[in-house]
Write a protein that holds these residues in place. Structure first.
Motif, PDB file in Angstrom:
ATOM      1  N   PHE A  51      66.292  -2.768  22.412  1.00 35.40           N
ATOM      2  CA  PHE A  51      66.111  -2.758  20.947  1.00 35.40           C
ATOM      3  C   PHE A  51      64.672  -2.967  20.482  1.00 35.40           C
ATOM      4  CE2 PHE A  51      70.619  -3.673  21.450  1.00 35.40           C
ATOM      5  CZ  PHE A  51      71.186  -2.858  20.475  1.00 35.40           C
ATOM      6  N   CYS A  52      63.794  -3.394  21.357  1.00 32.80           N
ATOM      7  CA  CYS A  52      62.428  -3.800  20.960  1.00 32.80           C
ATOM      8  C   CYS A  52      61.711  -2.715  20.144  1.00 32.80           C
ATOM      9  CB  CYS A  52      61.606  -4.123  22.212  1.00 32.80           C
ATOM     10  SG  CYS A  52      59.922  -4.655  21.835  1.00 32.80           S
ATOM     11  N   ASN A  53      61.029  -3.169  19.096  1.00 33.11           N
ATOM     12  CA  ASN A  53      60.254  -2.259  18.239  1.00 33.11           C
ATOM     13  C   ASN A  53      58.901  -1.915  18.836  1.00 33.11           C
ATOM     14  OD1 ASN A  53      62.037  -2.049  16.131  1.00 33.11           O
ATOM     15  ND2 ASN A  53      61.326  -3.966  15.187  1.00 33.11           N
ATOM     16  N   GLN A  54      58.404  -2.796  19.657  1.00 34.09           N
ATOM     17  CA  GLN A  54      57.045  -2.608  20.201  1.00 34.09           C
ATOM     18  C   GLN A  54      57.080  -2.707  21.717  1.00 34.09           C
ATOM     19  OE1 GLN A  54      55.105  -5.823  18.137  1.00 34.09           O
ATOM     20  NE2 GLN A  54      55.893  -5.025  16.219  1.00 34.09           N
ATOM     21  N   PRO A  61      60.130  -5.592  27.166  1.00 34.14           N
ATOM     22  CA  PRO A  61      60.138  -5.940  25.743  1.00 34.14           C
ATOM     23  C   PRO A  61      58.925  -6.795  25.375  1.00 34.14           C
ATOM     24  CG  PRO A  61      61.697  -7.319  26.935  1.00 34.14           C
ATOM     25  CD  PRO A  61      61.168  -6.322  27.924  1.00 34.14           C
ATOM     26  N   CYS A  62      58.522  -6.719  24.085  1.00 35.12           N
ATOM     27  CA  CYS A  62      57.346  -7.483  23.650  1.00 35.12           C
ATOM     28  C   CYS A  62      57.678  -8.965  23.508  1.00 35.12           C
ATOM     29  CB  CYS A  62      56.810  -6.930  22.331  1.00 35.12           C
ATOM     30  SG  CYS A  62      57.830  -7.380  20.895  1.00 35.12           S
ATOM     31  N   LEU A  63      58.941  -9.284  23.260  1.00 32.56           N
ATOM     32  CA  LEU A  63      59.453 -10.653  23.063  1.00 32.56           C
ATOM     33  C   LEU A  63      58.967 -11.294  21.772  1.00 32.56           C
ATOM     34  CD1 LEU A  63      59.094 -12.111  26.707  1.00 32.56           C
ATOM     35  CD2 LEU A  63      61.050 -10.926  25.720  1.00 32.56           C
ATOM     36  N   LYS A  64      58.221 -10.536  20.953  1.00 31.50           N
ATOM     37  CA  LYS A  64      57.654 -11.118  19.734  1.00 31.50           C
ATOM     38  C   LYS A  64      58.197 -10.481  18.459  1.00 31.50           C
ATOM     39  CE  LYS A  64      53.181 -12.010  21.937  1.00 31.50           C
ATOM     40  NZ  LYS A  64      52.723 -10.823  22.667  1.00 31.50           N
ATOM     41  N   CYS A  65      58.620  -9.225  18.528  1.00 30.11           N
ATOM     42  CA  CYS A  65      59.022  -8.526  17.306  1.00 30.11           C
ATOM     43  C   CYS A  65      60.335  -9.128  16.764  1.00 30.11           C
ATOM     44  CB  CYS A  65      59.194  -7.036  17.578  1.00 30.11           C
ATOM     45  SG  CYS A  65      60.630  -6.639  18.578  1.00 30.11           S
ATOM     46  N   SER A  66      60.726  -8.701  15.564  1.00 26.43           N
ATOM     47  CA  SER A  66      61.925  -9.288  14.942  1.00 26.43           C
ATOM     48  C   SER A  66      63.170  -9.007  15.776  1.00 26.43           C
ATOM     49  CB  SER A  66      62.083  -8.752  13.521  1.00 26.43           C
ATOM     50  OG  SER A  66      62.248  -7.351  13.569  1.00 26.43           O
ATOM     51  N   GLU A  67      63.263  -7.806  16.357  1.00 27.52           N
ATOM     52  CA  GLU A  67      64.427  -7.475  17.181  1.00 27.52           C
ATOM     53  C   GLU A  67      64.514  -8.417  18.389  1.00 27.52           C
ATOM     54  OE1 GLU A  67      66.588  -4.206  16.637  1.00 27.52           O
ATOM     55  OE2 GLU A  67      65.948  -5.283  14.848  1.00 27.52           O
ATOM     56  N   CYS A  68      63.394  -8.534  19.082  1.00 31.12           N
ATOM     57  CA  CYS A  68      63.371  -9.405  20.264  1.00 31.12           C
ATOM     58  C   CYS A  68      63.758 -10.829  19.894  1.00 31.12           C
ATOM     59  CB  CYS A  68      61.977  -9.404  20.908  1.00 31.12           C
ATOM     60  SG  CYS A  68      61.645  -7.917  21.866  1.00 31.12           S
ATOM     61  N   ARG A  69      63.236 -11.293  18.778  1.00 35.79           N
ATOM     62  CA  ARG A  69      63.498 -12.691  18.399  1.00 35.79           C
ATOM     63  C   ARG A  69      64.949 -12.890  17.956  1.00 35.79           C
ATOM     64  NH1 ARG A  69      60.275 -14.079  14.179  1.00 35.79           N
ATOM     65  NH2 ARG A  69      58.995 -12.207  14.162  1.00 35.79           N
TER      66      ARG A  69
HETATM   67 ZN   LIG Z   1      60.073  -6.660  20.825  1.00 37.53          ZN
END
Ligand SMILES: [Zn+2]
Length: 332
Positions: A51-54, A61-69
């Motif tokens: 699902f990650c946006n970035q 995954p970036c682990l920082k974007c809203s999806e990841c969080r």
């Molecule tokens: Zn992400």
């Protein structure tokens, strides 16, 4: 813990990142492995990758974007987790899962579900789940997690790609135990025991077990000093701490461990031993005993398992062992 999964399971995270990048994820995975090996973290991390946006170029995954969080916080509508209610996963829970996923239009098409302790699924829940997995809907990815994969219905296993989680290496396990508040001296012994992380944490915080460790050391010190009290310690100090069979087996494991430490130290002064606080004492003693006798010592302890199998009393076995070890180490 999610951030750590790439360190705990480097091969698997790399493998799944590649699958995410190439859009080649299967419909259902069974993540199988002992507790502490990061099954849930891996499933969550893969969901984040989906699902990650970035997303990074390598698929991680970036682990920082809203999806990841949101996924990390278990607040994502398209990533649903199911845990057993009491002792089982019931058919109602699978129905709930289906109804969640039938709500169309939520956050796009992809859906991920994660079922923990999947061996606890009732047969009807499992049947219901199977139909669900088999629906030709390419947008669902299921992660079934289990520490006891041998207890899962074969019909379920056969429909999943089975992923064996790598067991934790010694350093990671040590760190986890110490993070759980367990003293390093105790943790160093625990990582040598044959048990999964939850059991080790329970043992490590158990006062009786800590007493047992101290008494095993006292027992061995007496043997190494050729002190007859080693024999008496079996009845007076060790037996009161091991009233049940599992504890009795643990005690034998600890005895094997301390005898093995002696061998390791005979060959390498800086060997990675279990009883770290006694390293100096054990090394000095080991230097005085021929390596062949130390090897025989471990064999003597291992033989106790056979004796117990033919119903010799536990206390008698340990007393016999104590006498034999004294003779063995002091060449009588
Ligand atoms: Zn992400």
């Amino acid at each position: 813990m999610e951030q750590e999964i790439t360190a705990i399971q480097p091969q698997l995270t790399q493998h799944f990142a590649k699958l995410i990048n190439e859009k080649r994820l299967a419909h259902a995975y069974l993540l199988s492995g002992a507790s502490g090996t990061g099954k849930l973290s891996l499933a969550v991390w893969i969901a984040q990758g989906i699902f990650c946006n970035q997303r990074n170029a390598d698929g991680t995954p970036c682990l920082k974007c809203s999806e990841c969080r949101r996924i990390a916080a278990n607040e994502h509508p398209d990533v649903v987790r199911i845990i057993p209610e009491g002792r089982s996963i019931k058919v109602d829970q699978v129905r709930y899962l289906k109804s969640e996923f039938s709500k169309s239009g939520l956050e796009g098409n992809r859906k991920v579900f994660i079922i923990q302790d999947v061996e606890k699924m009732t047969t009807s829940a499992a049947n219901s789940l199977l139909k669900f997995i088999e629906e030709p809907n390419g947008s669902i990815t299921a992660f079934l997690l289990s520490s006891h994969a041998n207890q899962i219905l074969p019909t379920i296993v056969s429909r999943c790609q089975v992923v064996e989680m790598a067991s934790l290496n010694r350093e990671t396990q040590l760190k986890r135990l110490m993070d759980a508040g367990i003293d390093k001296a105790v943790a160093s012994v625990l990582v040598n025991l044959n048990a999964d992380l939850d059991e080790l944490v329970a043992l490590g915080t158990d006062e009786q077990f800590q007493k047992l460790l101290a008494e095993v050391v006292n027992w061995m010190k007496a043997i190494l000093a050729d002190d007859w009290r080693a024999f008496v310690y079996i009845q007076t100090r060790l037996m009161p701490l091991v009233d049940e069979r599992p504890a009795q087996e643990r005690l034998l494991e600890l005895m094997v461990m301390i005898c093995r430490d002696l061998i390791l130290l005979r060959y390498h002064q800086d060997a990675e031993v279990a009883f770290i606080t006694e390293k100096k004492m054990l090394a000095q003693a080991a230097a005085q005993i021929p390596a062949s006798q130390l090897t025989k010592g471990v064999e003597l302890v291992m033989n106790c398992w056979n004796q117990l199998a033919v119903n010799v009393s536990y206390q008698n076995v340990l007393e016999g062992l104590t006498l034999r070890l004294c003779r063995c180490y002091h060449k009588r």
